[in-house]
Motif scaffolding. Structure first.
Motif, PDB file in Angstrom:
ATOM      1  N   HIS A   1       0.543   2.945  -3.498  1.00 18.16           N
ATOM      2  CA  HIS A   1      -0.762   3.723  -3.068  1.00 18.16           C
ATOM      3  C   HIS A   1      -2.087   2.960  -3.446  1.00 18.16           C
ATOM      4  O   HIS A   1      -2.895   3.579  -3.651  1.00 18.16           O
ATOM      5  N   THR A   2      -2.060   1.611  -3.439  1.00 22.63           N
ATOM      6  CA  THR A   2      -3.376   0.998  -3.364  1.00 22.63           C
ATOM      7  C   THR A   2      -3.160  -0.274  -2.827  1.00 22.63           C
ATOM      8  O   THR A   2      -2.235  -0.843  -2.772  1.00 22.63           O
TER       9      THR A   2
ATOM     10  N   ASP B   1       0.953  -1.265   0.091  1.00 22.84           N
ATOM     11  CA  ASP B   1      -0.082   0.204  -0.107  1.00 22.84           C
ATOM     12  C   ASP B   1       0.951   1.049   0.022  1.00 22.84           C
ATOM     13  O   ASP B   1       0.690   2.172  -0.751  1.00 22.84           O
ATOM     14  N   HIS B   2       1.989   1.187   0.672  1.00 26.17           N
ATOM     15  CA  HIS B   2       2.686   2.477   1.002  1.00 26.17           C
ATOM     16  C   HIS B   2       3.575   2.670  -0.327  1.00 26.17           C
ATOM     17  O   HIS B   2       3.566   3.775  -0.617  1.00 26.17           O
TER      18      HIS B   2
END
Lengths: 117, 953
Positions: free
Chosen positions: B356-357, B352-353
């Motif tokens: 970004h998803t 995620d980091h």
């Protein structure tokens, strides 16, 4: 005598409660005063009634005394209920001066009647 | 307290003390902040490790300090194998999470806050696992709910975060409430709230008729906390939290609190049919359902959340089996699940980091872009799937083994088949995590360019994966810990052997079916997902929201109908409720026979009584004329003082009569500014209703009074009468009670009175500074004004009376100890004398001659009374012990000096000050309202007029 005290308490309570339920501050304060009398007499009576047996120790030998404890409690209660009545009176007075009415049911007061500048 | 017991206090306290640091250290930078978060954790971990050898030997370390012994609440801790396992997990993972969060949180996040919450949570969680007292445990239990609320809602700007936090708190908090009930029942059955005692009393508890309610209530607490069906829905919504929180709370620690509790209570609650069917079934359903939902979740964290739900179900089911072998499997799986699931959450967080998803549909092909993450994630996911040589395989085999010989409602196949389906689904979603995220073609539409994170971020999950592999290959390394914990759970002496190869058993076949089936299922995932997405299913959040909304509107409805702003309605409700409660109390027990006779009524008293009744009735009827009502109130007060005097209460009569005077004066002053007439506005219906309520209340209270007046009671007053003279040095018992026996009460009461005076003074000032002041200035009082405001007669008489009244006051004060009188009455009498001066000679004239401020008088009174009481300390006696002596000065008769008299002086000053301050405040308002002030005692000087007359002639 017991009948008299009990009926006094009853009448004072009934009168106090009725005035307590009125819609203006002043009768409510009066009602509270009546109710305070009723409560004080009630508490006093919890020591049972006695005539000519004041709780002042006799210098002249044996004597019977009435129960002093409720008396001591009621004595302070009388003074405190005065203080409470005074605070209430002041609050009632303040409310009346601020809102120009001494009604106590907020529901019936509209915003249009709010403080005028 | 056993050896090393005191260390437990430090371990329990360290996180809470440490929680104070991050918020301060954040000013020194993010690294300093993270380090200072780690330090208390490391210290606690070191302390814990010093206890490790003893615990692994099977010793139980205890420490106890009484806290509130009256409630059975003590600050007692104990550490056995189970507690040690969990404490180690909490501190160890806490340390890793601290490191991970340092790199995960962005510069805009308030890191100090985060670490503070984290340490608070850590402390609460530690408290749960090492508490010996169940009441203490409940405190910590609620603390975890609260601190997790703060952590889930950490990103305050996200609505999902706030809603998720609320939902988690509502569900786990209400479960906690249920558990309090259950724990109290347990404590009642055993007669002790100490876990160590409760754990010994298993047979008594299971035999008790309260067993089932206690079991259900405690399980409600455990199930809500551990997200068991049907309370599982809060956990996925709690995933709105930052990933470190999810990894820490929602995989490793908090959600295991429920499992911990079931394990802790296992020796006393398990082994019955009720336990087996409730716990096993719930666990089984949760396991299969959680796995099924997880398979179709596209959000990485949601997938992991539901897989956690599923694994918690597995643990619950194992504990539900009630066999020692299943308990061993559960303990082992707790360790294994911790390692792979925390690693997986951190992996999801890394993905995620960096990209970004977290949407699986937008991921894929990451294995070349993020090789380290890929390695960590894959190993952890395979362990979750139960692939050999990883630790997940071992405990899953043990679970399937146990499931394979468990009968459920007479069916031999139900549990094994369901367990296999659960395992199969678990394999499918684990594979999906790997295949759909890391495999497949590289894409060019990632929201951000993916790459491996810095070392600090992958170090923590990497360490966990190392554990996954090490335990997987060499399970005997974990044997010591598992043995200690399992022995603590079961209370038996077990020697489990954790082995890689158990031979060809049914469990192996079930495992093979699961892996193969899972792989097949994943290949069909596309079409299945389409079916799943169109199929209707209940949406837990919507149901929850509707439930909450319904409860809220119900509460609002009740509040708005009972509290509509009309005070008369509250008072009516209050009165009616009291009457009803009184009636219930009466009808419950009935009355004994009267033991006293009636006293005679002399005619005078009968007359007073009639006067009082008539006056009261008149007040009620005529209360619209306020002035008249006041006069009548005065009559009532006087009648009551007469009654007191007759009924052997001279002190009360004196007090009542002086208070009456002051009260009427006060009300008169207030009435000056208020309307003199109360409008007739109550509708007849309201009057009837109120009349009915009033009559019921009145007759109820009267009947009660009559009932007790006719019966004797035990009284403690004989003691007071006997000791009044010897101990208190006075013959007026009432006064001695006030200043000596119950001096503390009196001390409190004069303080209250003083505060009331000050409140009125403050209110007066607030009024005069507000809009009311303008209104007051513009009011026209000229109508009410007497033309002779200070009548000559009154001025002269009050001034003559003043010294006399003061002497009477002093006399009443001095004789108070032995005869009716005392500080209260004396204060009131002097106050009346002063008031008369105000009334007769005017405000300003009196004010000018006043030498001491009333505030000072109140303060002085309280201080004198307090110092008198404290003086007893000098003599080594408790507060307010009085002393007295007799003094003989030649011209006067021998008299007594008692410290109680000094105390009474304090009472006197406070009463005087308070009463005067109250009336003074009202007079101030009068001045403000434009009452002119006469500097001279009278409006005109009679002497001057005489000279004028002379000059005229």
């Amino acid at each position: 005598m017991e009948m008299i005290v009990a009926s006094t308490i009853a009448v004072l309570t009934a009168g106090g409660v009725y005035l307590l339920l009125r819609l203006r501050t002043f009768p409510v304060i009066l009602g509270l005063a009546l109710l305070s009398y009723a409560v004080n007499v009630f508490l006093f009576a919890s020591g049972r009634l006695a005539i000519d047996q004041s709780p002042i120790l006799s210098r002249y030998g044996e004597a019977t005394y009435t129960d002093p404890l409720p008396q001591a409690l009621v004595l302070t209660a009388i003074v405190i209920s005065f203080g409470m009545t005074a605070v209430l009176v002041m609050i009632g007075l303040g409310a009346f001066l601020e809102a120009e009415t001494d009604q106590i049911d907020i529901e019936q007061q509209d915003d249009e009647k709010g403080p005028q500048a | 307290m056993t050896d090393g017991g005191h260390l437990l206090f430090y371990i329990a306290l360290l996180p809470f003390v440490g929680a104070l640091l991050p918020g301060l250290m954040i000013r020194a930078g993010r690294n300093a902040c993270a380090i200072f978060t780690a330090v208390p954790t490391i210290l606690a971990l070191i302390l814990l490790m010093t206890l490790a050898p003893a615990v692994l030997r099977g010793e139980v370390i205890q420490a106890e300090v009484d806290w509130l012994p009256q409630l059975g609440l003590s600050a007692s801790f104990f550490l056995d194998g189970l507690g040690f396992l969990f404490a180690g997990m909490i501190l160890g993972v806490g340390l890793l999470i601290t490191l991970y969060a340092r790199f995960y949180l962005s510069g805009e996040d308030p890191m100090g806050q985060f670490y503070t919450y984290l340490l608070m949570f850590q402390g609460a969680m530690l408290g749960i696992v090492i508490s010996d007292n169940i009441l203490l445990l409940l405190v910590f239990w609620e603390l975890t709910s609260l601190s997790s609320f703060l952590l889930i809602g950490y990103w305050k700007h996200l609505p999902e975060g706030r809603q998720g936090a609320r939902m988690a708190l509502a569900v786990t908090g209400s479960g906690g409430l249920a558990m309090i009930g259950g724990m109290l029942i347990l404590g009642n059955i055993v007669g002790s709230y100490n876990l160590t005692d409760i754990l010994q009393a298993g047979d008594a508890i299971r035999a008790s008729e309260w067993y089932l309610p206690a079991l259900i209530l405690i399980l409600l607490g455990a199930f809500t906390k551990s997200a068991q069906f049907p309370f599982h829905f809060w956990l996925p919504h709690a995933m709105a939290a930052p990933t470190p929180v999810s990894a820490y709370l929602h995989s490793a620690t908090m959600v295991k609190a429920g499992v911990f509790l079931m394990a802790r209570m296992w020796p006393v609650l398990a082994g019955t049919d009720a336990w087996f069917y409730i716990v096993t079934t719930t666990g089984l359903v949760t396991m299969v359902l959680g796995a099924l939902i997880a398979l179709f979740k596209d959000d990485l964290k949601a997938l992991l959340a539901f897989s956690t739900v599923s694994h918690l179900g597995l643990l619950t089911m194992l504990l539900g089996f009630g066999t020692t072998a299943a308990a061993v499997a559960a303990i082992f799986h707790i360790i294994n699940h911790l390692t792979f699931k925390a690693a997986l959450f951190m992996t999801a967080g890394i993905v995620d980091h960096e990209t970004h998803t977290r949407d699986i549909k937008r991921l894929g092909g990451l294995r070349h872009l993020m090789p380290i993450t890929f390695a960590i994630g894959t190993l952890a996911a395979l362990s979750m799937a139960g692939i050999p040589l990883l630790n997940g395989f071992l405990s899953k085999e043990m679970m399937l083994e146990e499931a394979s010989h468990t009968d459920w409602l007479g069916s031999h196949y139900a549990v094994p088949v369901a367990a296999t389906i659960g395992a199969l689904l678990s394999v499918a979603y684990s594979f999906r995590f790997v295949v759909h995220v890391f495999f497949g073609p590289k894409r060019d539409d990632y929201p951000a360019a993916p790459h491996d994170p810095p070392f600090g971020m992958w170090a923590a999950p990497a360490l966990l994966v190392v554990l996954v592999v090490v335990i997987g290959v060499a399970p005997f390394l974990a044997e010591g810990l598992v043995t200690a914990a399992a022995n603590a759970v079961t209370g038996a002496d077990l020697h489990p052997h954790l082995k890689l190869w158990h031979g060809v058993t049914p469990a192996l076949w079930m495992s093979i079916i699961a892996v193969v089936g899972g792989a097949v299922l994943l290949s069909l995932h596309g079409p299945l997902a389409r079916v799943w997405n169109v199929a209707p299913r209940p949406e837990a959040k919507a149901i929850f929201d509707r439930l909450v909304a319904a409860l809220a509107s119900l509460a609002r409805g009740i509040t708005e109908t009972s509290h509509n702003g009309a005070i008369s309605r509250y008072l009516a409700i209050l009165t009616v409720t009291s009457v009803v409660l009184g009636w219930i109390a009466y009808s419950g027990s009935g009355l004994s026979a009267p033991t006293r006779g009636l006293l005679p009524v002399p005619p005078v008293i009968a007359v007073v009584w009639v006067m009082l009744i008539v006056a009261t009735a008149s007040v009620v009827i005529m209360h619209h004329h306020r002035f008249r009502a006041l006069v009548l109130i005065g009559i009532i007060g006087l009648s009551i003082s007469a009654g007191f005097a007759y009924l052997s209460a001279p002190d009360l009569a004196l007090t009542q009569i002086s208070v009456e005077t002051v009260t009427i004066m006060l009300l008169l002053l207030a009435l000056h500014f208020m309307p003199k007439i109360t409008p007739r506005e109550s509708p007849i219906g309201l009057k009837l209703r109120d009349g009915f309520i009033a009559l019921t209340a009145g007759s109820g209270v009267g009947a009660l009074a009559y009932a007790f007046l006719m019966r004797d009671i035990e009284t403690i007053s004989d003691y007071h009468i006997e000791n009044s003279y010897e101990g208190g040095g006075g013959t007026n018992v009432v006064n001695v009670i006030l200043v000596d026996f119950r001096g503390y009460d009196t001390y409190g009461e004069i303080i209250v009175l003083g505060i009331a005076g000050l409140v009125i003074y403050a209110l007066m000032h607030a009024l005069l500074d507000g809009p009311a002041a303008r209104r007051l200035r513009n009011m026209d009082y000229s109508q009410d004004r007497s033309r002779d405001r200070h009548p000559l007669m009154m001025v002269v008489v009050t001034r003559v009376l003043m010294p006399i009244v003061v002497v009477v006051g002093i006399y009443i004060f001095l004789r108070g100890h032995n005869e009716p009188g005392g500080g209260f009455v004396a204060g009131l009498v002097i106050a009346i004398a002063l008031l008369m001066q105000y009334m007769a000679s005017g405000f300003a004239w009196t004010q000018e001659r006043k030498k001491i401020e009333y505030h000072t008088m109140i303060g002085l009174g309280v201080v004198i009374a307090g110092l008198t009481g404290a003086g007893a300390w000098l003599a080594g006696q408790p507060f307010l012990t009085s002393a007295y002596t007799y003094v003989h000065l030649p011209p006067i008769e021998e008299f007594e000096l008692a410290t109680a008299m000094l105390f009474d002086l304090g009472v006197f000053l406070t009463v005087l000050g308070a009463v005067m301050l109250m009336l003074y405040s009202l007079s101030r308002i009068a001045r403000f309202a434009g009452a002119t002030v006469n500097v001279e005692p009278m409006d005109y000087d009679p002497g001057e007029q005489v000279t004028d007359a002379k000059t005229e002639t």
